[in-house]
Design a protein around this motif. Structure first.
Motif, mmCIF file in Angstrom:
data_model
loop_
_atom_site.group_PDB
_atom_site.id
_atom_site.type_symbol
_atom_site.label_atom_id
_atom_site.label_comp_id
_atom_site.label_asym_id
_atom_site.label_seq_id
_atom_site.Cartn_x
_atom_site.Cartn_y
_atom_site.Cartn_z
ATOM 1 N N ALA A 148 0.851 -1.198 0.000
ATOM 2 C CA ALA A 148 0.000 0.000 0.000
ATOM 3 C C ALA A 148 0.879 1.238 0.000
ATOM 4 C CB ALA A 148 -0.904 0.024 1.229
ATOM 5 N N TYR A 149 0.378 2.268 -0.648
ATOM 6 C CA TYR A 149 0.964 3.586 -0.456
ATOM 7 C C TYR A 149 0.301 4.185 0.770
ATOM 8 C CZ TYR A 149 2.852 3.939 -5.255
ATOM 9 O OH TYR A 149 3.536 3.761 -6.423
ATOM 10 N N ARG A 150 1.103 4.778 1.638
ATOM 11 C CA ARG A 150 0.551 5.618 2.694
ATOM 12 C C ARG A 150 0.575 7.022 2.123
ATOM 13 N NH1 ARG A 150 3.553 5.490 8.186
ATOM 14 N NH2 ARG A 150 4.965 6.870 7.083
ATOM 15 N N MET A 151 -0.584 7.655 2.076
ATOM 16 C CA MET A 151 -0.686 8.992 1.503
ATOM 17 C C MET A 151 -1.230 9.952 2.549
ATOM 18 S SD MET A 151 -2.135 8.075 -2.331
ATOM 19 C CE MET A 151 -1.604 9.639 -3.065
ATOM 20 N N TYR A 152 -0.950 11.237 2.353
ATOM 21 C CA TYR A 152 -1.404 12.237 3.308
ATOM 22 C C TYR A 152 -1.734 13.546 2.608
ATOM 23 C CZ TYR A 152 3.177 14.392 2.876
ATOM 24 O OH TYR A 152 4.291 15.016 2.369
ATOM 25 N N LEU A 153 -2.557 14.313 3.285
ATOM 26 C CA LEU A 153 -2.925 15.654 2.844
ATOM 27 C C LEU A 153 -2.811 16.557 4.078
ATOM 28 C CD1 LEU A 153 -4.213 17.709 0.825
ATOM 29 C CD2 LEU A 153 -6.436 16.898 1.647
ATOM 30 N N ASP A 154 -1.918 17.522 4.028
ATOM 31 C CA ASP A 154 -1.755 18.463 5.141
ATOM 32 C C ASP A 154 -2.570 19.715 4.855
ATOM 33 O OD1 ASP A 154 -0.072 16.909 6.681
ATOM 34 O OD2 ASP A 154 1.755 17.772 5.825
ATOM 35 N N PHE A 155 -3.153 20.284 5.915
ATOM 36 C CA PHE A 155 -3.876 21.536 5.797
ATOM 37 C C PHE A 155 -2.978 22.683 6.251
ATOM 38 C CE2 PHE A 155 -7.584 18.645 6.833
ATOM 39 C CZ PHE A 155 -7.959 18.507 5.509
ATOM 40 N N ASP A 156 -3.144 23.816 5.632
ATOM 41 C CA ASP A 156 -2.422 25.001 6.065
ATOM 42 C C ASP A 156 -2.843 25.356 7.477
ATOM 43 O OD1 ASP A 156 -1.220 25.207 3.566
ATOM 44 O OD2 ASP A 156 -2.822 26.470 2.797
ATOM 45 N N SER A 157 -1.932 25.801 8.267
ATOM 46 C CA SER A 157 -2.263 26.136 9.659
ATOM 47 C C SER A 157 -2.563 27.626 9.781
ATOM 48 C CB SER A 157 -1.104 25.747 10.579
ATOM 49 O OG SER A 157 0.085 26.371 10.155
ATOM 50 N N ASP A 158 -3.627 28.042 9.120
ATOM 51 C CA ASP A 158 -4.006 29.469 9.213
ATOM 52 C C ASP A 158 -5.210 29.698 10.070
ATOM 53 O OD1 ASP A 158 -5.544 28.096 7.380
ATOM 54 O OD2 ASP A 158 -5.477 29.642 5.837
#
Length: 158
Positions: A148-158
């Protein structure tokens, strides 16, 4: 042109709880190998604290669903995304994923993670389209011969 779908959230007090869960269990059994399926524990999974389930409905039929959980404010996990074959490539998976991401964002989650089989190129493409990045390849994640690929999406910390 595909019929438009309505994205709905399944809540424990929903009047159609049993019917919707039954439909999702059928889909779960059809799409996922037995050892990856949540069919036997689906009801329990949906009742868990800090978890959500959204589904797409097209003319009264469930087209697909997304399950997610947020153990803490640091991250959330997309645990399942499933779309019936006849509804694929019509935007339902993307709409479900965007709605789940928005729910996580509204909870001030910092990162959304998921795992996907690298051979599921359409799924990997959808995740990349929405900004997910591959973190690493996890060997033997699904079974001794499936990674499996481990994937991620980070959100801007605004």
């Amino acid at each position: 042109m595909a019929a438009s779908s309505a994205i709905k959230e399944l809540n424990r007090d929903s009047t159609n709880w049993a019917k919707v869960v039954e439909e999702m269990v059928k889909l779960e059994r059809k799409l996922f190998p037995k050892h990856e399926s949540l069919a036997r524990s689906f009801d329990d999974e949906v009742k868990r604290k800090n978890s959500g389930l959204l589904y797409a409905e097209v003319e009264g039929e469930i087209a697909g669903y997304v399950m997610f959980s947020w153990p803490s404010s640091l991250y959330a996990s997309i645990t399942k995304l499933a779309v019936k074959e006849k509804f694929r490539r019509q935007g339902h998976g993307e709409a479900l994923l965007k709605a789940a991401i928005q729910r996580c964002r509204s909870r001030k989650i910092q990162r959304v993670c998921l795992h996907v089989d690298p051979t599921r190129t359409a799924a990997v493409g959808l995740y990349r389209k929405l900004g997910f990045q591959i973190d690493k390849l996890v060997e033997c994640y699904y079974s001794s011969d499936r990674n499996a690929y481990r994937m991620y999406l980070d959100f801007d910390s605004d």
